[in-house]
Design an enzyme around this catalytic site. Structure first.
Site, PDB file in Angstrom:
ATOM      1  N   ASP A   1      25.269 -30.960  20.504  1.00 34.81           N
ATOM      2  CA  ASP A   1      23.906 -30.454  20.677  1.00 34.81           C
ATOM      3  C   ASP A   1      23.839 -29.234  21.583  1.00 34.81           C
ATOM      4  OD1 ASP A   1      22.681 -32.235  19.052  1.00 34.81           O
ATOM      5  OD2 ASP A   1      22.062 -33.628  20.622  1.00 34.81           O
TER       6      ASP A   1
ATOM      7  N   ASN B   1      28.632 -35.628  22.311  1.00 30.39           N
ATOM      8  CA  ASN B   1      27.222 -35.348  22.001  1.00 30.39           C
ATOM      9  C   ASN B   1      26.761 -34.048  22.653  1.00 30.39           C
ATOM     10  OD1 ASN B   1      24.358 -36.076  21.236  1.00 30.39           O
ATOM     11  ND2 ASN B   1      24.161 -36.059  23.455  1.00 30.39           N
TER      12      ASN B   1
ATOM     13  N   ASP C   1       0.856  -1.183   0.000  1.00 27.88           N
ATOM     14  CA  ASP C   1       0.000   0.000   0.000  1.00 27.88           C
ATOM     15  C   ASP C   1       0.892   1.233   0.000  1.00 27.88           C
ATOM     16  OD1 ASP C   1      -2.518  -1.236   0.120  1.00 27.88           O
ATOM     17  OD2 ASP C   1      -2.279  -1.621   2.249  1.00 27.88           O
TER      18      ASP C   1
ATOM     19  N   ASP D   1      -9.034  -6.233   3.569  1.00 26.63           N
ATOM     20  CA  ASP D   1      -7.709  -6.749   3.195  1.00 26.63           C
ATOM     21  C   ASP D   1      -7.460  -8.143   3.754  1.00 26.63           C
ATOM     22  OD1 ASP D   1      -6.788  -4.537   1.737  1.00 26.63           O
ATOM     23  OD2 ASP D   1      -6.222  -3.479   3.562  1.00 26.63           O
TER      24      ASP D   1
END
Length: 919
Positions: free
Chosen positions: A742, A738, A350, A648
């Site tokens: 992680d 690990n 717009d 709209d």
């Protein structure tokens, strides 16, 4: 059924009665009686003292969501993971076999792994909870005689609430004023047709169900048409919606496409990992290795190799990215939109308030008899003058000008109080014009008898009034709106005090003046008055300036250069629209402009053929947006569409990215949207696209790091087993790897600062997988270097053919250091670590330092030495390992350098060939 109840709340010497009234009873009673029961002042509202007393009893106007399960239960639930249960079984077996050291080590490792997983999941939940609080519902209520903009949760019974088109009703209201009011109650009753509302009492026999209570506006419903005032009769769980809420606790949010693809990737890796781990166990057993040791290592390897944290970290990264966007004034309501932002290649925006400031100021007046007036001053105040032929005009000094000002002031819903506008900016500009001429009091001189609200379809507003002091005289209509629409209702025009028949010649004069004002970038409004809508007298035109927002032109230039097409949609005339678009760099010699009427004449197929060349859609309404979106999507475009009105909403839902305005947007519009611009600024869209691209890049970096570590760990143990080597890593060491994979180092890659060059990159194809050929190649190269380097260290230490704690410590530390350098090189897929800055991501620095400190504790701290079966290393050992493990980062940097050089050569060849063709 409960009708009303009262509760006494002590207030010093006095006591305040706090009422509660059901919607059924309130609908049967006259408004005056409802106000009496609620002890409410309908016109002036409650005072602050009354509000606080009532809230003490009723609480906030919100719903109590049942508490989640306690944290300890969430923590315990982490142990339900099958792999963790297998590790626990391994620890139990170790106890039964009197291998207590192993049992303690495995248990400690399990606790660390479970804690990391719990923290990740908790962080993910909290991040998503924060997202749900970003868009609190708001409302307009009257307190102490003043209209206030406040949060809906602040309302109490007895408050007076004002409703307008697009509002979501903030509480149960008994209506006492309603103008052409229609409310969508489908969220409550399931009825899709909007209900017309009145203010008269309802007979008890006819209001058995909610839909029949036509004088009640229910909480959570949407105003589709008209405006109204009502008194609050029920809040929170005392509202009718409160009953529904108890039955519709929010369902779990659907996963984003990226999360789904990460889930699928995790499952595929799990499948392959279990297959490889099964082979490792079988081969180890056939080679005569200890079955319990092989079982423990295999399960530990499964925990490390299977990227169960992948979807969680993706969610956290997306959520944290959304929170960063909030700081840039963009609220993303749905996580999938973060992914879509990087794919967006068309923005339909717009004009008013997004590309322009939406700070309207009348600068020019043209009367029906050809008189020109210039207007000075800016802002919503009385500072400025109206000048005709060098003379300042005030009051009714010039009737032709004052009639235009009168029409604009009376046909108006805006209010300016203390230089603050409450209402639409265009109407505010007309009130400010009246203030400059001392005519703003005209609003109070007329009594409205009827109103024809403005809509984006009809593009005009009209009111029918009588003068307060001359109520016996005929009613008069005032109209304002787009020239093409207003002129249709006019049969005469004013000229030097006379009313003359409107000829085609005179229409042509007005059309030319409208075009002249429009080509100067002014928004043009026509004004008229008369006894009936079909018999109006044309009064003249006003030109309103709405300057472009600062920085929009630069943002437009950057986006177009990066391959994002921008299309402006406006209700303005062609001249005004093209003038503004040209000023912003949106419209060039090769661009086209299309009107709303032309869109109506085309089907989607026809529009899709010309839409790539169209830069401006003028005299367009929200219903045209839907066709524009479909035509663009038919061409394969990913479309962002802005909007602020009720109409709209459908287009915003249909767009790939629906963008609502935070300041001017209606509640309906905000709910339909995927993203809300807090400041209504176009630049914010560019910032959001930039952030979206950056977040996606960060997720790619994280995936690269985690997959290369997973593959390296699996390959290392597999090769050692197949080559009949002793296991280079024990179960506890694998679990520690690990945690690093992680844990913080991995997660910190998700918050890497956005590379400023990312906005210049073309939009990503939404069909592309996150695992591109280039990324897979880099993952494999990193994995091979880590495996070869770690095996080399293990072979070097094992030359005496006797495995010792030193051998595994060197191998273990080598793998961890490789991991840290791999994480460093994974921070960017294209730029050197020195270009992006070693310390530009502080969280990454802290995470890596923390991991290294943890590794040193594992090596040098006696209690941890016992758990991880390690021994102290010398400084020379550490320096050797640092030199070797840095190779993974060095090779990655060389690959980046080669890729950048190749890209430069390709660009040079491309530019040379294009220059040759031009010659």
């Amino acid at each position: 059924m409960k009708v009303a109840r009262f509760q006494k709340i002590p207030n010093g010497e006095n006591e305040t009665m706090i009422p509660v009234l059901t919607s059924k009873k309130a609908s049967e009673l006259p408004v005056s009686e409802v106000a009496s029961i609620l002890q409410a002042d309908l016109q002036n509202g409650l005072n602050k003292c009354e509000v606080s007393h009532r809230r003490a009893f009723h609480g906030w106007n919100e719903f109590d969501i049942s508490e989640d399960e306690p944290l300890w239960k969430k923590y315990i639930s982490q142990f339900k993971n099958p792999l963790i249960m297998l590790l626990l079984a391994s620890a139990v077996i170790s106890v039964l076999m009197h291998q207590f050291d192993d049992a303690v080590s495995i248990t400690v490792a399990i606790l660390i792994v479970v804690t990391v997983a719990f923290v990740q999941e908790y962080r993910s939940e909290k991040s998503l909870e924060e997202l749900s609080k970003l868009v609190p519902p708001e409302c307009h209520c009257v307190r102490e005689g003043k209209l206030e903009h406040t949060l809906a949760r602040d309302l109490v019974p007895g408050d007076t609430v004002c409703l307008s088109v697009g509002d979501r009703v903030p509480a149960d209201l008994r209506l006492f004023e309603a103008v052409d009011l229609s409310i969508d109650e489908s969220s409550l009753t399931g009825e899709t047709t909007p209900c017309s509302k009145v203010t008269a009492p309802q007979p008890a026999a006819t209001n058995g169900d909610l839909a029949s209570r036509s004088n009640i506006a229910f909480m959570g419903t949407l105003v589709r048409c008209g405006k109204a005032k009502g008194v609050v009769i029920g809040t929170g769980e005392n509202s009718e919606f409160g009953e529904v809420f108890k039955m519709m606790q929010a369902e779990e949010a659907p996963k984003t496409p990226l999360q789904k693809s990460m889930d699928l990737l995790g499952k595929q890796l799990s499948f392959y990992s279990f297959g490889i781990i099964g082979i490792i166990m079988l081969v180890g057993w056939l080679l005569g290795k200890d079955i319990l040791e092989m079982f423990t290592i295999s399960v530990s390897l499964a925990v490390a190799a299977i990227p169960e944290g992948l979807p969680i970290v993706v969610t956290v990264t997306l959520a944290l990215g959304v929170m960063r966007m909030v700081k840039k004034r963009a609220i993303v309501k749905k996580l999938p939109i973060v992914e879509t932002l990087g794919c967006c290649n068309v923005i339909c925006s717009d004009k008013t308030g997004t590309l322009t400031k939406n700070e309207m100021t009348v600068t020019h007046i043209f009367t029906s008899d050809g008189l020109h007036a210039e207007v000075t001053g800016v802002g919503y105040n009385q500072f400025g003058e109206v000048i005709v032929d060098g003379d300042v005009v005030h009051g009714f000094y010039n009737p032709a000008v004052s009639r235009i000002v009168e029409a604009g002031c009376v046909c108006n819903d805006a209010v300016i109080r203390n230089n603050t506008l409450m209402g639409k900016p265009t109407e505010g500009a007309l009130i400010a014009l009246a203030m400059k001429m001392g005519l703003d009091g005209l609003q109070q001189d007329y009594i409205r008898k009827a109103e024809y609200p403005f809509s984006s379809e009809q593009k005009w507003m009209a009111v029918k009034c009588v003068h307060r002091t001359q109520q016996d005289r005929p009613e008069i209509c005032f109209m304002k709106g787009a020239y093409e629409q207003v002129i249709k209702y006019c049969t005469t025009y004013q000229s030097k005090g006379q009313t003359l028949t409107l000829t085609q010649q005179q229409r042509d004069v007005y059309q030319q003046e409208k075009a002249r004002m429009g080509s100067a970038g002014l928004r043009v409004l026509a004004l008229a008055s008369g006894p009936e809508l079909g018999q109006l007298t044309f009064l003249g035109l006003v030109g309103i300036i709405d300057p472009p927002r600062t920085g929009v032109k630069e943002a437009v230039t950057t986006l177009i250069a990066s391959g994002v097409s921008i299309k402006m949609i406006t209700g303005d005339s062609q001249e005004t629209a093209v003038a503004i678009a040209s000023r912003l760099g949106l419209y060039s010699k090769t661009s086209q402009s299309v009107s709303g009427e032309e869109i109506d004449a085309m089907d989607v197929q026809q529009l899709s053929q010309i839409v790539p060349k169209v830069a401006v859609f003028y005299r367009a309404s929200p219903r045209h947006k839907m066709k524009i979106i479909k035509s663009l999507q038919k061409n394969g475009s990913v479309v962002a569409m802005t909007g602020d009105g009720v109409n709209d909403a459908v287009a915003l839902k249909a767009a790939d990215i629906g963008v609502a305005m935070g300041q001017t947007g209606t509640d309906v519009c905000k709910e339909a949207a995927d993203m809300i611009l807090v400041d209504d600024d176009f630049q914010t869209i560019m910032s959001a696209i930039e952030e979206g691209k950056g977040i996606y890049n960060n997720i790619k970096n994280f995936v690269r790091f985690q997959l290369s570590t997973s593959i390296a760990a699996l390959t290392l143990i597999s090769l050692a087993t197949l080559m009949n080597f002793p296991n280079p890593l024990n179960a506890m060491q694998i679990l520690w790897i690990n945690i690093i994979m992680d844990g913080p180092p991995a997660q910190s890659l998700g918050v890497e600062p956005v590379d400023k060059d990312v906005i210049r990159k073309p939009p990503r194809n939404w069909k592309d997988s996150i695992l591109t050929k280039n990324l897979i190649l880099k993952i494999l190269v990193s994995s091979i270097i880590i495996v070869c380097g770690t095996l080399f260290v293990f072979w070097r230490e094992l030359r005496d053919n006797v495995i010792t704690p030193r051998d595994t410590t060197m191998t273990f530390t080598c793998f961890v250091f490789f991991d840290m350098f791999n994480a460093l090189s994974s921070r960017s897929q294209t730029k050197s670590v020195f270009e992006i800055g070693l310390c530009s991501n502080r969280m990454f620095c802290y995470a890596v330092l923390g991991s290294i400190m943890g590794q040193l504790l594992v090596i040098y701290f006696p209690p941890l030495q016992k758990v991880f079966q390690t021994e102290s290393l010398s400084i020379l050992d550490l320096l050797f390992l640092l030199g070797l493990t840095s190779s993974v980062c060095i090779v990655a940097e060389i690959i980046k350098k080669v890729e950048r050089s190749r890209e430069k050569i390709q660009k040079h060849v491309s530019s040379t060939s294009s220059s040759f063709l031009e010659v």
